[in-house]
Scaffold this active site. Structure first.
Site, short mmCIF file in Angstrom:
data_model
loop_
_atom_site.label_atom_id
_atom_site.label_comp_id
_atom_site.label_asym_id
_atom_site.label_seq_id
_atom_site.Cartn_x
_atom_site.Cartn_y
_atom_site.Cartn_z
N LYS A 172 2.64 -14.01 6.56
CA LYS A 172 2.87 -15.04 5.53
C LYS A 172 4.38 -15.25 5.41
O LYS A 172 4.97 -15.24 4.32
CB LYS A 172 2.23 -14.57 4.21
N ASP A 205 -6.30 -5.93 5.45
CA ASP A 205 -7.40 -5.47 4.61
C ASP A 205 -8.34 -6.65 4.32
O ASP A 205 -9.56 -6.57 4.53
CB ASP A 205 -6.83 -4.90 3.30
N TYR A 252 0.82 -1.22 0.00
CA TYR A 252 0.00 0.00 0.00
C TYR A 252 0.85 1.27 0.00
O TYR A 252 0.31 2.37 -0.06
CB TYR A 252 -0.88 0.04 1.25
N ASP A 279 -2.98 -17.63 5.78
CA ASP A 279 -4.07 -18.44 5.21
C ASP A 279 -4.78 -19.26 6.30
O ASP A 279 -6.00 -19.37 6.32
CB ASP A 279 -3.59 -19.34 4.06
#
Ligand code: NAP
Length: 395
Positions: free
Chosen positions: A214, A286, A147, A262
């Site tokens: 992640k 987000d 972002y 995940d």
């Protein structure tokens, strides 16, 4: 005379009638902002009698373009800096306005580095879950990650330069043409976010913090985020305990754990009761915020705050929904609960609880706007302004 919120050694010093700047917002912004102001004014009057908010309108978005000639005037940013706590309605992302998003620009200019998203089930809201026990607060980093806006279009000179550098100096093997986006994750940004979350958790007696990342794939960005977050917990010593070192009952200590992104999505659906505060990078946050909101019945009532060091701007989580603008139709619940978050932030907690309870009552009584009415049996359909009055009446 103008009264301002200031910062003292012990925290905020809040006068009885603080000036609070607000952006009305585009599309449905005017309607939900008016509704939220009505409710918050009533709650403060009811809770304290001698306090009130002096609302100060500042411009951003289409109204700013019309009045001042630009989408995000400097005066608006200066006002939020000066008064420290404010509110904003949803803003339409201008097409070709020089902005990726005005919201992202506001966060970056004010260094509001955390998007705080409480997601809690409100009894009576139709939810896709069999049994809804979700009650989490997502602390999403808001300045860095993909972002940050460091992005180059495929085929441009800039993208070509980056690709050539990567291939020549690092033997990276990037295809040309490729679009290039950079994902900066800093130690500074990660640690300050985690510190904010830990302080909040300890002050509010929350049970655990889960670092979502992640890092198994993106080792030096997401993986580093995990490490830096754990590092940031060290100075809190005896008040915290790592899940990996926990033997039995945490005995009131704040448990710190981590989950791969995940799996975090699965866990929130399958074992929601095991999660409390979640700290995450910008993009993961987000996605997770939206998914978690859906789990408790949708974005119509999920609030949010953009928080920095001793300054914050609270806003509904939905957009400007232009197709409903001017119809007095949409659910102002997200804007209303965002003002309750704002009151909590400045320590006016009694008024915040009044708002939450009164809104919960309106929903349990099935007196709701179209989005909830279409999912409930036997509900009474209210307009946006009628819902606000209903909430005010319930206090
Ligand atoms: P949106 O404005 O959030 O609307 C999408 C759908 O969500 C609406 O059609 C409606 O669904 C539902 N919805 C949104 N707000 C609602 C409310 N208060 N009550 C009930 N339902 C509500 O998203 P969008 O259409 O993708 O975006 C429109 C503009 O807003 C874009 O320019 C976008 O960039 C901007 N945006 C701004 C913000 C922000 O300012 N923070 C956030 C997101 C998007 P149904 O029609 O199915 O009822």
């Amino acid at each position: 005379m103008e009264e301002r919120i200031t910062v003292k050694k012990s925290g905020f010093s809040v006068p009885k009638h603080p000036t609070v700047p607000f952006i009305e917002g585009d599309g449905i912004g005017r309607e939900v902002t008016e509704a939220a102001k009505l409710v918050v004014d009533r709650a403060i009057e009811k809770a304290y009698g001698d306090r009130s908010i002096e609302w100060l309108e500042v411009y951003a978005g289409e109204k700013a373009k019309e009045h001042v000639g630009e989408y995000l005037p400097k005066q608006t940013i200066d006002s939020f800096e000066k008064y420290r706590v404010g509110f904003k309605g949803p803003l339409t992302t201008p097409v070709g306005g020089g902005f990726r998003s005005i919201n992202v620009a506001i966060r970056q200019k004010l260094d509001l580095y955390c998007v705080m998203r409480p997601v809690k089930y409100v009894k009576g809201v139709p939810s896709p879950m069999k049994e809804d026990v979700l009650d989490v607060i997502i602390f999403r980093e808001a300045i860095e990650d993909v972002y940050a806006g460091i992005e180059y279009e495929a085929g441009t000179q800039e993208a070509g330069k980056v690709i050539s550098f990567l291939n020549k100096s690092m033997k990276a093997g990037v295809r040309d043409p490729s679009g290039i986006g950079i994902k900066p994750i800093s130690r500074f940004g990660s640690e300050r976010l985690m510190k904010m979350a830990i302080k909040y958790a300890l002050e509010n007696k929350r049970k655990s913090i889960t670092i979502m990342h992640k890092g198994n794939i993106m080792k030096f960005t997401e993986g580093a985020f995990r490490e830096w977050c754990y590092n940031a917990a060290k100075p809190f010593g005896k008040n915290v305990v790592l899940e990996s070192e926990l033997k039995g009952d945490p005995k009131g200590k704040l448990v710190i754990k981590d989950r791969i992104a995940d799996s975090m999505f699965q866990q929130l659906l399958l074992r929601p009761e095991e999660y409390d505060i979640i700290v995450c990078t910008n993009l993961n946050g987000d996605f997770l915020s939206e998914a978690a909101s859906a789990q408790v019945g949708g974005v119509g009532i999920a609030p949010s705050g953009n928080v920095g060091d001793w300054k914050a701007v609270f806003e509904p989580t939905h957009g400007s929904a232009p197709k409903y603008a001017g119809q007095d139709k949409v659910n102002p619940g997200s804007a209303i609960l965002s003002t309750a978050m704002m009151l909590d932030y400045i320590g006016w907690k009694d008024a915040a609880r009044l708002i939450e309870n009164a809104m919960g009552k309106a929903i349990r009584n099935k007196r709701v706007t179209y989005d909830l009415e279409r999912m409930m049996n036997g509900a009474k359909l209210l307009k946006c302004s009628e819902f606000a009055k209903e909430v005010a009446k319930n206090m």
